[in-house]
Write a protein that holds these residues in place. Structure first.
Motif, short mmCIF file in Angstrom:
data_model
loop_
_atom_site.label_atom_id
_atom_site.label_comp_id
_atom_site.label_asym_id
_atom_site.label_seq_id
_atom_site.Cartn_x
_atom_site.Cartn_y
_atom_site.Cartn_z
N ALA A 143 43.48 39.02 52.89
CA ALA A 143 43.05 38.35 53.83
C ALA A 143 42.36 37.36 53.65
O ALA A 143 42.66 35.93 54.20
CB ALA A 143 42.24 39.10 54.75
N PRO A 144 41.48 36.98 52.67
CA PRO A 144 40.97 35.52 52.28
C PRO A 144 41.96 34.58 51.87
O PRO A 144 41.69 33.39 52.41
CB PRO A 144 40.13 36.13 51.19
N ARG A 145 42.86 35.02 51.10
CA ARG A 145 43.86 34.21 50.76
C ARG A 145 44.70 33.70 51.70
O ARG A 145 44.97 32.51 51.93
CB ARG A 145 44.74 34.94 49.82
N GLN A 146 44.79 34.59 52.73
CA GLN A 146 45.62 34.07 54.14
C GLN A 146 45.06 32.98 54.76
O GLN A 146 45.40 32.05 55.29
CB GLN A 146 46.04 35.25 54.79
N LEU A 147 43.48 33.29 55.02
CA LEU A 147 42.97 32.26 55.56
C LEU A 147 42.89 30.91 54.75
O LEU A 147 42.91 29.90 55.48
CB LEU A 147 41.39 32.59 55.86
N LEU A 148 42.82 30.99 53.50
CA LEU A 148 42.98 29.76 52.67
C LEU A 148 44.32 29.08 52.97
O LEU A 148 44.33 27.73 53.43
CB LEU A 148 42.73 30.03 51.29
N TRP A 149 45.27 29.72 52.99
CA TRP A 149 46.70 29.16 53.40
C TRP A 149 46.76 28.85 54.58
O TRP A 149 47.43 27.56 55.27
CB TRP A 149 47.72 30.21 53.05
N SER A 150 46.06 29.41 55.62
CA SER A 150 46.05 28.90 57.09
C SER A 150 45.30 27.72 57.27
O SER A 150 45.63 26.68 58.01
CB SER A 150 45.33 30.01 57.83
N ALA A 151 44.25 27.47 56.39
CA ALA A 151 43.38 26.20 56.45
C ALA A 151 44.71 24.99 56.08
O ALA A 151 44.57 23.87 56.53
CB ALA A 151 42.37 26.27 55.47
N ILE A 152 45.23 25.36 54.86
CA ILE A 152 45.91 24.51 54.33
C ILE A 152 47.19 24.08 55.17
O ILE A 152 47.49 22.77 55.22
CB ILE A 152 46.85 24.84 52.81
N GLY A 153 47.79 25.11 55.87
CA GLY A 153 48.66 24.91 56.72
C GLY A 153 48.34 23.84 57.83
O GLY A 153 48.88 23.13 58.47
N ILE A 154 47.26 24.12 58.81
CA ILE A 154 46.75 23.66 59.93
C ILE A 154 46.32 22.17 59.25
O ILE A 154 46.54 21.06 60.24
CB ILE A 154 45.49 24.40 60.38
#
Length: 458
Positions: free
Chosen positions: A103-114
């Protein structure tokens, strides 16, 4: 002489902000429910995840206010809600596994994607600029697909060599390749669509194109699909094939291309099944998942089906099921995880969100005035549609499993970043599509009042 000028679309952006707040609240509330079900207390990371997702979405909303005032107000909230629901399900699965870092890694990728979507809106002022790079996009797409085959750079994960790695990080360049190849398809077909649909020999009800017209795009498609077959990534090759046929149909408006595409697909599937052992194995698992001889190979599919059956209509409730029994429940089979704990109602709700996302993309394709934008928006929307169909069809046993991941929901940075870029491009195209047309001044010599009217934004 009176003049009516377009008013800044504050209402449109305020609607978007209200929908964004609702999307973040739904995702944050679901995160809180997981914590309350787990140990009766609010999870300690609730503020971080809810605030992080909301803050990132608001940043992109502000970029839209500044750089794309007329962009579609629904695309961003829907993508944010899907992303947030994916974070919740991945966090819930983290609690049931020995690893709690997804989940923390997914949030980081979410930030990169947005942020990548924001960069698209910031840098790309007009989507028509991409048309200049039609053949550059073709070369870039093929290079991206070839990267995993390079020694020392490519990585083989779960039998497929579709990843590149730099240190502890890995990325799937094929996800970006689908975007640049969509640019190539749109740029090439907008120039040659008349030749493809009106010229060439006719065979029965199908008018065949001239080789010089179809040749370049056919070579690019065959090369991309061939590379993906060598990498054992049949899911992405199916996605590229569907994208190719869909854009070709939109460009020529000929149903015969759909029929020809289906015939080629069936022929290719038969050839792959007879040539590649892993393809035959997946077909056998699809046809006979409960056979004793397939007990080991079909374990993932069977457990996913059992999980969705256990969920029934309304589901077991968040954190009250056992989706962690299914291998790769947070990526390949995240849809079955949702089905177990949110039930059939939850599955239909997720499909409805994807339907809204695709509908807004196709509406953008209809509204935009230039042919390149129409084909690009339609291609991007179809890419999401095909990916969802392939994943859901595999999990529910409508078609064989292919290994693709659900857009925005599944764990994995490659898919998440590329789909946020798709949203950024659709937002940019929709901004031009919804922007008022230039004012038309009625001269007094024509008997009009001389009042200048502006076209209302749809």
């Amino acid at each position: 002489m009176a003049t009516v000028t377009p008013v800044y679309p504050a209402t449109r952006r305020n609607t978007e902000l209200a929908l964004l707040v609702m999307a973040v609240l739904v995702a944050t509330g679901a995160w809180a429910v997981v914590g309350l079900t787990e140990d009766g207390t609010l999870p300690p990371g609730l503020a971080l995840y809810g605030g992080g997702l909301g803050g990132l979405a608001v940043v992109l909303h502000l970029v839209l206010r500044w750089k794309a005032q007329y962009a579609d107000p629904v695309l961003l909230p829907v993508a944010t809600l899907l992303n947030g629901l994916g974070l919740v399900v991945i966090h819930r699965l983290d609690l049931s596994s020995s690893r709690a870092d997804q989940a923390p890694r997914q949030l980081l990728w979410s930030a990169i994607g947005i942020l990548a979507a924001g960069a698209v809106l910031w840098v790309l002022r007009d989507h028509r600029v991409l048309r200049r790079y039609t053949f550059t996009a073709m070369v870039a797409g093929l290079v991206l697909l070839l990267l995993p085959l390079l020694p020392g750079l490519g990585r083989t994960i779960n039998g497929a060599r579709i990843w590149i790695g730099v240190g502890p990080l890995s990325f799937q360049p094929g996800e970006l390749a689908k975007i640049v190849l969509a640019v190539f398809f749109a740029g090439y077909l907008v120039v040659h669509r008349d030749a493809l649909s009106l010229t060439g020999p006719k065979l029965l009800f199908l008018r065949l194109p001239r080789a010089r017209d179809l040749g370049p795009i056919l070579v690019a498609w065959l090369a991309s699909v061939g590379i993906l077959v060598l990498q054992r990534d049949l899911g992405t090759s199916l996605l590229f094939f569907g994208l190719f046929v869909a854009v070709l149909y939109v460009a020529t408006e000929r149903v015969s291309w759909i029929l020809l595409g289906l015939a080629l697909f069936l022929a290719g599937a038969a050839l792959a099944a007879s040539t590649f052992g892993h393809v035959q194995q997946r077909i056998d698992i699809w046809l006979h998942p409960f056979a004793a001889s397939n007990a080991d190979d079909s374990y993932q599919l069977v457990q996913g089906l059992y999980g969705m059956a256990n969920g029934g209509l309304l589901g077991t409730g968040l954190d009250r099921g056992r989706p962690d029994i299914v291998p790769f429940a947070n990526s390949d089979f995240i849809y079955s995880s949702i089905g177990e704990e949110l039930g059939l109602v939850g599955l239909f709700a997720v499909l409805l969100l994807y339907g809204v996302l695709v509908e807004r993309g196709l509406r953008t394709a209809i509204a935009v005035r230039d042919g390149f934008g129409k084909l690009l928006a339609a291609g991007l929307a179809f890419s999401v549609t095909l990916q969802v169909f392939v994943v859901v069809g595999g999990v529910t046993r409508v078609i064989p499993l292919t290994g693709l991941t659900m857009p925005f929901l599944a764990a994995g940075g490659s898919s998440l970043v590329s789909n946020w870029i798709v949203v950024g491009l659709l937002l940019r195209i929709s901004d031009l599509a919804r922007r008022p047309a230039p004012e038309v001044r009625n001269g007094p010599e024509s008997g009009d009042t001389g009042v200048t009217q502006a076209v209302r934004v749809p």
